[in-house]
Design a protein around this motif. Structure first.
Motif, short mmCIF file in Angstrom:
data_model
loop_
_atom_site.label_atom_id
_atom_site.label_comp_id
_atom_site.label_asym_id
_atom_site.label_seq_id
_atom_site.Cartn_x
_atom_site.Cartn_y
_atom_site.Cartn_z
N ARG A 130 -4.29 15.07 -7.22
CA ARG A 130 -3.37 14.31 -6.36
C ARG A 130 -3.49 12.83 -6.69
O ARG A 130 -3.98 12.04 -5.88
N PRO A 131 -3.03 12.40 -7.84
CA PRO A 131 -3.25 11.01 -8.27
C PRO A 131 -2.36 10.02 -7.53
O PRO A 131 -1.20 10.32 -7.22
N VAL A 132 -2.90 8.84 -7.30
CA VAL A 132 -2.14 7.83 -6.57
C VAL A 132 -2.58 6.44 -7.01
O VAL A 132 -3.74 6.21 -7.34
N ILE A 133 -1.63 5.53 -7.02
CA ILE A 133 -1.89 4.10 -7.22
C ILE A 133 -1.55 3.39 -5.92
O ILE A 133 -0.43 3.53 -5.41
N VAL A 134 -2.49 2.64 -5.39
CA VAL A 134 -2.25 1.83 -4.19
C VAL A 134 -2.31 0.36 -4.59
O VAL A 134 -3.36 -0.14 -4.98
N ASN A 135 -1.18 -0.29 -4.50
CA ASN A 135 -1.06 -1.71 -4.87
C ASN A 135 -1.10 -2.52 -3.58
O ASN A 135 -0.14 -2.54 -2.80
N VAL A 136 -2.23 -3.20 -3.34
CA VAL A 136 -2.41 -3.99 -2.12
C VAL A 136 -1.81 -5.37 -2.36
O VAL A 136 -2.45 -6.26 -2.92
N ALA A 137 -0.56 -5.53 -1.95
CA ALA A 137 0.17 -6.74 -2.33
C ALA A 137 1.08 -7.30 -1.24
O ALA A 137 1.76 -8.29 -1.48
N GLY A 138 1.13 -6.69 -0.07
CA GLY A 138 1.97 -7.24 0.99
C GLY A 138 3.44 -6.96 0.83
O GLY A 138 4.25 -7.91 0.79
N PRO A 139 3.87 -5.70 0.70
CA PRO A 139 5.27 -5.39 0.45
C PRO A 139 6.18 -5.77 1.61
O PRO A 139 5.75 -5.87 2.75
N LYS A 186 1.74 9.16 -7.64
CA LYS A 186 2.50 8.49 -6.58
C LYS A 186 2.12 7.01 -6.54
O LYS A 186 0.97 6.64 -6.77
N TYR A 187 3.10 6.17 -6.23
CA TYR A 187 2.88 4.72 -6.17
C TYR A 187 3.07 4.27 -4.72
O TYR A 187 4.11 4.53 -4.11
N VAL A 188 2.06 3.61 -4.19
CA VAL A 188 2.10 3.14 -2.81
C VAL A 188 1.90 1.63 -2.77
O VAL A 188 0.92 1.10 -3.31
N LEU A 189 2.82 0.93 -2.14
CA LEU A 189 2.70 -0.50 -1.88
C LEU A 189 2.10 -0.67 -0.49
O LEU A 189 2.61 -0.09 0.48
N PHE A 190 1.04 -1.45 -0.38
CA PHE A 190 0.28 -1.49 0.87
C PHE A 190 0.11 -2.92 1.36
O PHE A 190 -0.34 -3.79 0.62
N HIS A 191 0.44 -3.12 2.62
CA HIS A 191 0.29 -4.44 3.27
C HIS A 191 -0.84 -4.35 4.28
O HIS A 191 -0.71 -3.69 5.31
N LEU A 232 -5.29 7.53 -0.21
CA LEU A 232 -5.97 8.03 -1.40
C LEU A 232 -6.20 9.54 -1.33
O LEU A 232 -6.12 10.23 -2.34
N ASP A 233 -6.49 10.03 -0.13
CA ASP A 233 -6.80 11.45 0.02
C ASP A 233 -5.56 12.32 0.12
O ASP A 233 -5.55 13.46 -0.36
N SER A 234 -4.51 11.79 0.72
CA SER A 234 -3.27 12.56 0.89
C SER A 234 -2.08 11.66 0.56
O SER A 234 -1.38 11.17 1.46
N PRO A 235 -1.83 11.44 -0.72
CA PRO A 235 -0.73 10.55 -1.11
C PRO A 235 0.61 11.07 -0.58
O PRO A 235 0.85 12.28 -0.54
N PRO A 236 1.50 10.17 -0.16
CA PRO A 236 2.83 10.59 0.30
C PRO A 236 3.57 11.33 -0.82
O PRO A 236 3.31 11.11 -2.01
N ALA A 237 4.49 12.19 -0.44
CA ALA A 237 5.22 13.00 -1.42
C ALA A 237 6.20 12.20 -2.29
O ALA A 237 6.33 12.48 -3.49
N PRO A 238 6.93 11.21 -1.75
CA PRO A 238 7.89 10.49 -2.59
C PRO A 238 7.21 9.71 -3.71
O PRO A 238 6.04 9.33 -3.58
N PRO A 239 7.93 9.46 -4.79
CA PRO A 239 7.33 8.69 -5.90
C PRO A 239 6.88 7.30 -5.50
O PRO A 239 5.90 6.79 -6.03
N LEU A 240 7.62 6.67 -4.56
CA LEU A 240 7.28 5.33 -4.09
C LEU A 240 7.38 5.26 -2.58
O LEU A 240 8.36 5.71 -1.98
N THR A 241 6.34 4.69 -1.97
CA THR A 241 6.37 4.41 -0.53
C THR A 241 5.75 3.04 -0.30
O THR A 241 5.02 2.51 -1.15
N ALA A 242 6.02 2.48 0.87
CA ALA A 242 5.44 1.19 1.25
C ALA A 242 4.93 1.30 2.68
O ALA A 242 5.61 1.87 3.55
#
Length: 283
Positions: A130-139, A186-191, A232-242
């Motif tokens: 269940r791979p995921v990238i979390v970009n902590v950048a203030g979306p 999955k790519y997650v933008l995180f504020h 990180l443990d349960s990434p959202p299903a869509p390719p991109l979320t914020a």
């Protein structure tokens, strides 16, 4: 028996990155922490030595593309499968600084390094369950993008430069999802909201006073850990979320998360990363 997972954290010796690293190795996972301060890296490694999991510290200046590429190669060689990538590295500067490769420091560290890690670890991430990238950048911030001056050469303001670069990270996520939409990562933008981190940077006197006030009213970094671990443990299903700690899941509006602007930025970025100064540093 719980399977040990592997996570990579840039900017992982301070603030949110360090708090997430501690949570991961404390529960038995392995963490690769990338940062500039060997003393802080050693302290984290010593903490991890007494924990169920483990930690490798990699010292690197991620404001240099050449250094970032080298580290990515080392990480992939040591860890062919990676479960998650958490992008936290950034450094505030009141006054504009240009790296030896010719990039504005904030643009290089806060944006280019995240582009390189997102794609550079892709094959290793794709090997995880269940791979995921979390970009902590203030979306979701609406700071305008100056397309004629992405590196703030004409009129530099540290706060505006950081906010605008945050917008570039939003578009990085959009274009990554467009390119890899059918893939497993999955790519997650995180504020994280206002958080008491190390506030790493070089500040003039008024900015330093403001930072001290922010530290006094901000929540501790440990409060940001639970929502990050859930992602990180349960990434959202869509390719991109914020997501925002304060407001929950954010809408991916066309105005702020435009695929056309994301493609435009990706083209500009590709050209910059192929420049002579990057391919042959020091010439």
């Amino acid at each position: 028996m719980r399977t040990t997972r592997t996570f990579v954290i840039t900017g992982g010796t301070d603030g949110i990155g360090a708090a997430v690293a501690r949570a991961l190795f404390s529960r038995g996972d392995h963490v690769v922490v990338i940062g500039t301060d060997p003393e802080k890296g050693d302290r984290l490694a010593q903490e991890a030595a007494a924990a169920p999991g483990g930690l490798d510290f990699v010292r690197a200046d991620l404001s240099l593309v050449s250094s970032t590429r080298r580290v990515i190669g080392e990480v992939v060689e040591a860890h062919p499968a990676i479960d998650g990538l958490v992008l936290c590295a950034r450094y505030f500067r009141t006054h504009r600084r240009v790296t030896a490769e010719g990039f504005e420091d904030n643009f290089a560290l806060f944006y280019l390094s995240r582009v390189l890690f997102s794609y550079g670890l892709l094959k290793a991430l794709e090997k995880a369950e269940r791979p995921v990238i979390v970009n902590v950048a203030g979306p979701g911030h609406d700071t305008p993008i100056d397309w004629d001056d992405l590196q703030s050469a004409g009129r530099y303001d540290g706060v505006n430069a950081m906010f605008m670069t945050g917008r570039l990270n939003d578009l990085l996520g959009v274009d990554f999802a467009r390119r890899r939409g059918e893939g497993p990562v999955k790519y997650v933008l995180f504020h994280p909201g206002t958080t008491s981190t190390s506030f790493a940077g070089e500040f003039d006197a008024p900015t330093a006073a403001f930072i001290e006030h922010q530290k006094s009213v901000a929540k501790p970094a440990t409060e940001v850990v639970p929502p990050l671990l859930r992602l990180l443990d349960s990434p959202p299903a869509p390719p991109l979320t914020a997501f925002s700690v304060t407001h929950g899941q954010l809408p991916l509006s066309e105005a702020l998360f435009s695929p056309a602007l994301a493609a435009r930025l990706a083209d500009i970025t590709a050209h910059l990363l192929e420049s002579e100064s990057v391919r042959h540093p020091g010439r």
